[in-house]
Scaffold this active site. Sequence first.
Site, mmCIF file in Angstrom:
data_model
loop_
_atom_site.group_PDB
_atom_site.id
_atom_site.type_symbol
_atom_site.label_atom_id
_atom_site.label_comp_id
_atom_site.label_asym_id
_atom_site.label_seq_id
_atom_site.Cartn_x
_atom_site.Cartn_y
_atom_site.Cartn_z
ATOM 1 N N HIS A 57 0.831 -1.214 0.000
ATOM 2 C CA HIS A 57 0.000 0.000 0.000
ATOM 3 C C HIS A 57 0.867 1.266 0.000
ATOM 4 C CE1 HIS A 57 -4.093 1.624 1.573
ATOM 5 N NE2 HIS A 57 -3.417 2.613 1.044
ATOM 6 N N HIS A 59 1.424 5.177 -2.020
ATOM 7 C CA HIS A 59 0.915 6.178 -2.973
ATOM 8 C C HIS A 59 2.121 6.879 -3.589
ATOM 9 C CE1 HIS A 59 -3.280 5.833 -1.512
ATOM 10 N NE2 HIS A 59 -2.709 5.611 -0.343
ATOM 11 N N ARG A 61 1.790 8.985 -6.305
ATOM 12 C CA ARG A 61 1.348 10.275 -6.862
ATOM 13 C C ARG A 61 1.671 10.465 -8.345
ATOM 14 N NH1 ARG A 61 -1.671 10.073 -2.827
ATOM 15 N NH2 ARG A 61 -1.156 11.152 -0.920
ATOM 16 N N ASP A 149 -8.780 2.776 -3.282
ATOM 17 C CA ASP A 149 -8.295 3.343 -2.022
ATOM 18 C C ASP A 149 -8.458 4.862 -1.938
ATOM 19 O OD1 ASP A 149 -7.019 3.085 0.543
ATOM 20 O OD2 ASP A 149 -5.385 4.209 -0.340
ATOM 21 N N HIS A 176 -10.874 -0.189 1.016
ATOM 22 C CA HIS A 176 -10.756 0.949 1.942
ATOM 23 C C HIS A 176 -12.109 1.023 2.659
ATOM 24 C CE1 HIS A 176 -9.882 5.361 2.847
ATOM 25 N NE2 HIS A 176 -11.172 5.262 3.092
ATOM 26 N N HIS A 229 -5.456 -0.788 5.739
ATOM 27 C CA HIS A 229 -5.221 0.063 6.926
ATOM 28 C C HIS A 229 -6.248 -0.049 8.063
ATOM 29 C CE1 HIS A 229 -7.880 2.591 4.572
ATOM 30 N NE2 HIS A 229 -6.941 2.978 3.738
ATOM 31 N N ASN A 277 -6.145 9.152 7.272
ATOM 32 C CA ASN A 277 -7.438 8.495 7.122
ATOM 33 C C ASN A 277 -7.239 7.002 6.909
ATOM 34 O OD1 ASN A 277 -10.196 8.213 6.893
ATOM 35 N ND2 ASN A 277 -10.196 8.564 4.686
ATOM 36 N N ASP A 304 1.025 2.633 3.803
ATOM 37 C CA ASP A 304 0.076 3.681 3.393
ATOM 38 C C ASP A 304 0.841 4.998 3.186
ATOM 39 O OD1 ASP A 304 -2.163 4.938 2.549
ATOM 40 O OD2 ASP A 304 -3.276 4.799 4.429
ATOM 41 N N HIS A 308 2.273 14.336 0.776
ATOM 42 C CA HIS A 308 1.503 15.553 0.502
ATOM 43 C C HIS A 308 2.457 16.734 0.545
ATOM 44 C CE1 HIS A 308 -2.509 13.884 0.360
ATOM 45 N NE2 HIS A 308 -2.236 13.152 1.418
HETATM 46 O O1 DOR Z 1 -4.536 9.064 4.865
HETATM 47 C C1 DOR Z 1 -4.771 8.655 3.744
HETATM 48 N N1 DOR Z 1 -4.150 9.180 2.667
HETATM 49 N N2 DOR Z 1 -5.666 7.681 3.582
HETATM 50 C C2 DOR Z 1 -6.091 7.277 2.359
HETATM 51 O O2 DOR Z 1 -6.905 6.398 2.280
HETATM 52 C C3 DOR Z 1 -5.570 7.948 1.151
HETATM 53 C C4 DOR Z 1 -4.255 8.554 1.400
HETATM 54 C C5 DOR Z 1 -3.797 9.511 0.313
HETATM 55 O O3 DOR Z 1 -3.863 9.147 -0.875
HETATM 56 O O4 DOR Z 1 -3.335 10.612 0.640
HETATM 57 ZN ZN ZN Z 2 -7.203 3.944 2.176
#
Ligand code: DOR
Ligand code: ZN
Length: 429
Positions: A57, A59, A61, A149, A176, A229, A277, A304, A308
Amino acid sequence: MKILIKGAKIVNFDDIIEGNLFIRNSRIAKIGEVSEEPDKIIDAKGKFVLPGLIDMHTHLRTPGREDEEDLWSGSKAAAKGGFTTIFCMPNTRPALDNQGQVNWLLEEAGKIGIIEILPVGAITKGREGKELSEFGMLKKAGCLCLSDDGNPLEDSSLLRRALEYAKMYDLLIISHCEDKNLSASGSLREHLISSKYGMEGIPWASESIAVFRDIELARYLDTKIHIAHVSTKRSLQIIKKAKEEGVKVSCETAPHYFTLTIEDLEKSHFHPNFKVNPPLGNREDLEAIREGLKEGVIDCIATDHAPHSQGEKELPFEEAPPGVVGLELAFSLSYTYLVKAQILDLKDLVKLMSYNPANILGLKDKGYIKEGAWADLIIVDLSRSWQVLPHKLFSKSKNTPFIGHTLEGIVEFTICKGKVVYTEKGKNG
Ligand code: DOR
Ligand code: ZN
């Protein structure tokens, strides 16, 4: 390339042995005494060799927000954190919901070639929860699993069809679990703390209601499902019971759920780096997650990893996006808070971060150190500690609640398919 790793303790989920390990090209050629001349020798006395970590899991981007992370920075961060295989989530812009997108991603990932990046396809087109993606095409393009997700699938009949098609194509649905009507615009757990500050909270039931529904459908259809998660005690009770009853459910948690609680969020004065989240829970949830890891109810630790931008994480807490970066911290957080804390042993950690994810996703010759397997390995020094400093992170985004923390256990070498892809500064093997 032939590499000899000398005198390390070799850790699998079921055994620890001390000895030499010989890599020829991309595979583990021999464990034990070797007469062949290597091109490179790594003296690993006093160190541990573990199977490369596998993150179900992440991300990355890409495409769409390469200012926050791209395949290069994500790969560097993964290698530094000890991950040799990562699955990247499809909540990109555009979403990874068709064969063309997935082909493109795999091609780009192949050009980088640091670690293995594998795609998670979207369950629904545009991750909108309305129309299923073309599962057969996604499978053909190389997806082993699908997820929306970030968004739960609200329509139960759509999830039913998704599970049916996924079964047909042998794809894993990663769910999710969140009841969006209940979590609404909440940005932290509903709790005395959220009330005290007049902030809109997310009730714990938001997760477990969805967990229950998804498990019921998997039970009804006699098919597998993976819950992403997991963060609450109640979700774990439901998952544990379902497992005992034979439902084919697996699940993961992330390091922030066994290290932090809503009290830490309050202590941080609601720093957006603690916003995630599902949201951080209370002490009982944290203890239940630790227990779930110990008992084997939780199958994997995933990161996860959710980068950002600084600008977005500097917004007021309620407006900032949820997510924390985790690739470079997950191993040391898990080692510090689970193994050093004597909740798990090192073999259990290997099971949670390598062996089980490989099994759940059907990755051949990964997750276990044996002759003939891919030479995906990490060498760690568990006697050393390090401090989390933002400028030292390889990830483009620095949004972690652990800035300044000292963690135990350092990844010194990461080897992916026989190639040294990360060496800690100052180490020359
Ligand atoms: O905290 C989170 N950030 N939970 C998610 O399910 C998505 C993720 C994100 O893509 O930033
Ligand atoms: Zn998620």
